[in-house]
Design a protein around this motif. Structure first.
Motif, PDB file in Angstrom:
ATOM      1  N   VAL A  23      39.865  42.460  46.943  1.00  0.00           N
ATOM      2  CA  VAL A  23      38.542  42.926  46.543  1.00  0.00           C
ATOM      3  C   VAL A  23      37.925  41.848  45.660  1.00  0.00           C
ATOM      4  CG1 VAL A  23      37.255  44.722  45.345  1.00  0.00           C
ATOM      5  CG2 VAL A  23      39.290  45.330  46.639  1.00  0.00           C
ATOM      6  N   GLU A  24      36.736  41.364  46.062  1.00  0.00           N
ATOM      7  CA  GLU A  24      36.004  40.365  45.270  1.00  0.00           C
ATOM      8  C   GLU A  24      35.157  41.066  44.218  1.00  0.00           C
ATOM      9  OE1 GLU A  24      34.259  36.788  47.544  1.00  0.00           O
ATOM     10  OE2 GLU A  24      34.066  38.516  48.884  1.00  0.00           O
ATOM     11  N   ASN A  25      34.925  40.373  43.116  1.00  0.00           N
ATOM     12  CA  ASN A  25      33.997  40.862  42.105  1.00  0.00           C
ATOM     13  C   ASN A  25      32.776  39.961  42.132  1.00  0.00           C
ATOM     14  OD1 ASN A  25      32.563  41.543  39.845  1.00  0.00           O
ATOM     15  ND2 ASN A  25      34.278  41.468  38.451  1.00  0.00           N
ATOM     16  N   SER A  47      32.799  35.588  43.192  1.00  0.00           N
ATOM     17  CA  SER A  47      32.103  34.843  44.249  1.00  0.00           C
ATOM     18  C   SER A  47      30.633  34.751  43.880  1.00  0.00           C
ATOM     19  CB  SER A  47      32.258  35.559  45.576  1.00  0.00           C
ATOM     20  OG  SER A  47      33.602  35.605  45.943  1.00  0.00           O
ATOM     21  N   ARG A  48      30.007  33.721  44.253  1.00  0.00           N
ATOM     22  CA  ARG A  48      28.565  33.587  43.983  1.00  0.00           C
ATOM     23  C   ARG A  48      27.905  32.927  45.152  1.00  0.00           C
ATOM     24  NH1 ARG A  48      26.773  35.019  38.508  1.00  0.00           N
ATOM     25  NH2 ARG A  48      28.683  35.680  37.620  1.00  0.00           N
ATOM     26  N   LEU A  59      29.414  44.336  41.219  1.00  0.00           N
ATOM     27  CA  LEU A  59      29.841  44.979  42.458  1.00  0.00           C
ATOM     28  C   LEU A  59      31.199  44.438  42.923  1.00  0.00           C
ATOM     29  CD1 LEU A  59      28.742  46.967  44.623  1.00  0.00           C
ATOM     30  CD2 LEU A  59      27.805  44.987  45.808  1.00  0.00           C
ATOM     31  N   TYR A  60      32.068  45.341  43.352  1.00  0.00           N
ATOM     32  CA  TYR A  60      33.341  44.961  43.958  1.00  0.00           C
ATOM     33  C   TYR A  60      33.194  45.101  45.466  1.00  0.00           C
ATOM     34  CZ  TYR A  60      35.481  44.634  39.431  1.00  0.00           C
ATOM     35  OH  TYR A  60      35.794  44.231  38.158  1.00  0.00           O
ATOM     36  N   LEU A  61      33.649  44.078  46.188  1.00  0.00           N
ATOM     37  CA  LEU A  61      33.415  43.967  47.623  1.00  0.00           C
ATOM     38  C   LEU A  61      34.735  43.770  48.356  1.00  0.00           C
ATOM     39  CD1 LEU A  61      31.496  43.333  50.095  1.00  0.00           C
ATOM     40  CD2 LEU A  61      31.597  40.947  49.357  1.00  0.00           C
ATOM     41  N   ASN A 112      42.090  40.960  42.723  1.00  0.00           N
ATOM     42  CA  ASN A 112      41.860  42.394  42.664  1.00  0.00           C
ATOM     43  C   ASN A 112      42.321  42.971  43.993  1.00  0.00           C
ATOM     44  OD1 ASN A 112      40.523  42.043  40.146  1.00  0.00           O
ATOM     45  ND2 ASN A 112      38.699  41.420  41.252  1.00  0.00           N
ATOM     46  N   PHE A 113      43.087  44.047  43.919  1.00  0.00           N
ATOM     47  CA  PHE A 113      43.670  44.651  45.113  1.00  0.00           C
ATOM     48  C   PHE A 113      43.190  46.082  45.259  1.00  0.00           C
ATOM     49  CE2 PHE A 113      46.677  41.406  43.789  1.00  0.00           C
ATOM     50  CZ  PHE A 113      47.011  40.785  44.976  1.00  0.00           C
TER      51      PHE A 113
END
Length: 161
Positions: A93-95, A160-161, A99-101, A132-133
């Motif tokens: 899971v990206e932050n 991520s950006r 927002l978590y994606l 993040n898992f």
């Protein structure tokens, strides 16, 4: 005597590579609401358990829901009791800002990102990387999810950006 000195570097190397001790004393535990599966978190510091904004759609950040999450520091160990390995999906899971994606480009790799061990009546996941898992548990009763947000000694999963 020389044989002992020849083996000494090998012994030191193997000792350094030995798995770290895992403290399985729960810092958090709960029966998941839909499946009823018992989930425990250990071997880390629990920083919080606030839900987070979550989406699976990379292109539409407006389409999000709240997901339960555990904010941790250390090397978290998640233990799930009463499940089989094929009932658990582990996702990155990206932050991205707030927002978590769901990171759908790659799945976590066993023995690289996490160590999976069968324990008495359950499965134990030691999260070895600072990512993040999301744990997705699916049984006949339905599906539960829990996001484990990992940080370690001031390090957090990269945004991520």
């Amino acid at each position: 005597m020389n044989k002992i000195f020849c083996l000494l570097p090998l012994c030191l190397f193997l000792a350094a590579c030995a798995p770290a001790e895992v403290d399985t004393t729960p810092v958090w535990q709960q029966d998941l609401p839909v499946t009823g599966i018992q989930m425990e978190l250990s071997n880390c510091t629990l920083l919080g358990e606030e839900p987070v904004a979550y989406t699976t759609d990379r292109n539409n950040g407006d389409d999000w829901t709240e997901r339960p999450a555990l904010q941790t520091e250390g090397v978290p160990v998640v233990t799930l009791y009463g499940v089989e390995q094929d009932q658990v999906e582990l996702r990155y899971v990206e932050n991205i800002d707030y927002l978590y994606l769901y990171y759908d480009r790659m799945m976590p790799q066993i023995d690289l990102d996490y160590i999976l061990t069968e324990v008495d009546g359950g499965l134990q996941y030691r999260l070895d990387t600072v990512y993040n898992f999301e744990f997705v548990v699916t049984t006949e009763a339905g599906t539960d999810t829990m996001i484990v947000i990992c940080s370690r000694e001031g390090l957090e999963a990269k945004n991520s950006r």
